[in-house]
Structure formats: structure tokens, C-alpha cells
Design a protein around this motif. Sequence first.
Motif, PDB file in Angstrom:
ATOM      1  N   THR A  58      95.333  10.139  24.262  1.00  0.00           N
ATOM      2  CA  THR A  58      95.850   9.063  24.075  1.00  0.00           C
ATOM      3  C   THR A  58      97.272   8.671  24.533  1.00  0.00           C
ATOM      4  N   GLN A  59      97.948   9.990  24.902  1.00  0.00           N
ATOM      5  CA  GLN A  59      99.548   9.916  25.554  1.00  0.00           C
ATOM      6  C   GLN A  59     100.483   8.858  24.668  1.00  0.00           C
ATOM      7  N   PRO A  60     100.389   9.318  23.334  1.00  0.00           N
ATOM      8  CA  PRO A  60     101.381   8.664  22.751  1.00  0.00           C
ATOM      9  C   PRO A  60     102.645   9.027  22.841  1.00  0.00           C
ATOM     10  N   LYS A  61     103.642   7.647  22.636  1.00  0.00           N
ATOM     11  CA  LYS A  61     104.954   7.670  23.039  1.00  0.00           C
ATOM     12  C   LYS A  61     105.759   7.737  21.596  1.00  0.00           C
ATOM     13  N   GLN A  62     105.304   7.412  20.573  1.00  0.00           N
ATOM     14  CA  GLN A  62     105.956   7.329  19.326  1.00  0.00           C
ATOM     15  C   GLN A  62     104.872   7.969  18.137  1.00  0.00           C
ATOM     16  N   ALA A  63     105.171   9.241  17.997  1.00  0.00           N
ATOM     17  CA  ALA A  63     104.343   9.920  16.986  1.00  0.00           C
ATOM     18  C   ALA A  63     105.123  10.462  15.780  1.00  0.00           C
ATOM     19  N   LEU A  64     104.065  10.804  14.840  1.00  0.00           N
ATOM     20  CA  LEU A  64     104.586  11.203  13.308  1.00  0.00           C
ATOM     21  C   LEU A  64     103.938  12.212  12.753  1.00  0.00           C
ATOM     22  N   GLU A  65     104.848  13.361  12.316  1.00  0.00           N
ATOM     23  CA  GLU A  65     103.952  14.378  11.479  1.00  0.00           C
ATOM     24  C   GLU A  65     104.394  14.402  10.146  1.00  0.00           C
ATOM     25  N   ILE A  66     103.782  14.447   9.067  1.00  0.00           N
ATOM     26  CA  ILE A  66     103.993  14.260   8.036  1.00  0.00           C
ATOM     27  C   ILE A  66     103.738  15.783   7.413  1.00  0.00           C
ATOM     28  N   GLY A  67     104.644  16.614   7.177  1.00  0.00           N
ATOM     29  CA  GLY A  67     104.345  18.058   6.842  1.00  0.00           C
ATOM     30  C   GLY A  67     104.142  19.073   7.853  1.00  0.00           C
ATOM     31  N   MET A  68     105.449  19.367   8.579  1.00  0.00           N
ATOM     32  CA  MET A  68     105.750  20.189   9.690  1.00  0.00           C
ATOM     33  C   MET A  68     105.295  21.593   9.370  1.00  0.00           C
ATOM     34  N   PHE A  69     105.799  22.109   8.417  1.00  0.00           N
ATOM     35  CA  PHE A  69     105.831  23.740   8.075  1.00  0.00           C
ATOM     36  C   PHE A  69     106.795  24.390   9.087  1.00  0.00           C
ATOM     37  N   THR A  70     106.097  25.497   9.905  1.00  0.00           N
ATOM     38  CA  THR A  70     106.771  26.015  10.782  1.00  0.00           C
ATOM     39  C   THR A  70     106.612  25.736  12.180  1.00  0.00           C
ATOM     40  N   GLY A  71     106.058  24.453  12.345  1.00  0.00           N
ATOM     41  CA  GLY A  71     106.332  23.578  13.801  1.00  0.00           C
ATOM     42  C   GLY A  71     104.914  24.063  14.727  1.00  0.00           C
ATOM     43  N   TYR A  72     103.971  24.596  14.078  1.00  0.00           N
ATOM     44  CA  TYR A  72     102.845  25.009  15.431  1.00  0.00           C
ATOM     45  C   TYR A  72     102.085  23.706  15.572  1.00  0.00           C
ATOM     46  N   SER A  73     101.884  22.806  14.469  1.00  0.00           N
ATOM     47  CA  SER A  73     101.146  21.805  14.815  1.00  0.00           C
ATOM     48  C   SER A  73     101.889  20.706  15.477  1.00  0.00           C
ATOM     49  N   ALA A  74     103.290  20.551  15.256  1.00  0.00           N
ATOM     50  CA  ALA A  74     104.208  19.766  15.931  1.00  0.00           C
ATOM     51  C   ALA A  74     104.479  20.172  17.461  1.00  0.00           C
ATOM     52  N   LEU A  75     104.366  21.532  17.682  1.00  0.00           N
ATOM     53  CA  LEU A  75     104.255  21.726  19.143  1.00  0.00           C
ATOM     54  C   LEU A  75     103.191  21.676  19.944  1.00  0.00           C
TER      55      LEU A  75
END
Length: 214
Positions: A58-75
Motif C-alpha cells: 500500500t506504500q503509506p506515507k502517513q501511518a500510525l501505531e497505537i501500542g508500540m511496545f519495544t518497536g518490533y511492529s514499528a520497524l
Amino acid sequence: MPAELVNEAVEDYAFINTSAEPPLLQELIDATNENMGWPQKLSGRLVGRTLKLLAALTQPKQALEIGMFTGYSALSIAEGMPAEGRLICCETNPRAIEMAQRFFDRSEHGHKIEVRFGRALDTLETLGDLELDFTFIDADKRSYLQYYEEVKKRTRPGGLIILDNVLWSGKVLQPESELDDILVETNQRIARDPDVENIFLTLRDGLNVVRKLK
């Protein structure tokens, strides 16, 4: 209620036959297991590679994560985003933020990630008219329905909203508490929402992938 939602041998087979995460993420898993309480909160390979693949598609330019914890899903999400993409991550645990930031600083995708400390609903109020392309929700389950409704308002048509833990260890089948009921109501609300289409995946603890139509 079953002790496991998916046969362990089947899940192991799926894990082995899914593309491996980069070495830095494997190191993050080890660091989380060694140094953080509740390390099972980390998304893991099957969910992480799903998020990366959806972001790459989908190549998102503006994304949000609610609940990052230690960053695995964010990365994982940032890995699939374009170079100019921005991922805003909401987290309330200072120790988790500190660990995550160390790994963000070492990643070629870390420049895409902006961490916001504090309640996600408060952070959402600061976003103004920002239109979201992609959101991953994996935080306080009591607020799941609020998160969904607030994020939906800010999501562009065609954008994705992804909710984790929507099977809630199978408790949605026989809800016994107010928290169980919230997850049931959230899932039902999404399934009946004429503004979206979704697919409810029985991946680990359940992943609800929602696409806004209008």
C-alpha cells in the motif's frame, strides 16, 4: 477454552515457511525477552511480516501505531513504507520507548518513525487534519472501539486499519467479562460497518484487516 488457538506444530510450520525478519529485528526479539516484562506482547514474525507486506503493497506515507511496545511492529511497518513515509507511534511505557529508540537509531528505516509518549487518544487529538493511510492498533483493549472509531475518522478512503489480538485468546467465543465484551462489540461493529470491508484472520491471536471504502 483451548490452551492454544492454532495447533503448535502448524504454527511452527507457518513460522519456518515465512520470510525471516532482518537480523536487527531478531536481535530486538532477544533483547525484549531478556529485559522486558510481558515479552509476549511483541508481535513476532507472522504478524510482523504481514504488516511489512501490507505496508509494502500500500506504500503509506502517513501511518500510525497505537501500542508500540519495544518497536518490533514499528520497524516491520517502516520497512515496507516509502523512504519519505512517516510512522507516528504511541506508547506509554518509558522503558519500552527507550529500548525501541535504540533499535530505531540503528535501523535504516528508523528515520521514518516518530515516537509520541502518552495516551493514544490524547495523541490523536494533536494530529489535526492529518489523513492516515495505515494504522496498526495493538494497545489497551478496553479502548479498542474508541481507537477504531477515532482512527477511522482520520483514515483516507482506501486506507488500512489493522487490529491485533481480536480473538483475545479465544475469549470472544464465550465472553465472560466486560473486556471480553468490548472485543466482541468491536469485531461486530467492524463486520457491520458499511464504510469498510474487512478480513478477520486467525493469525496468532487474531488480526482484523480493515479497508476504508468511503
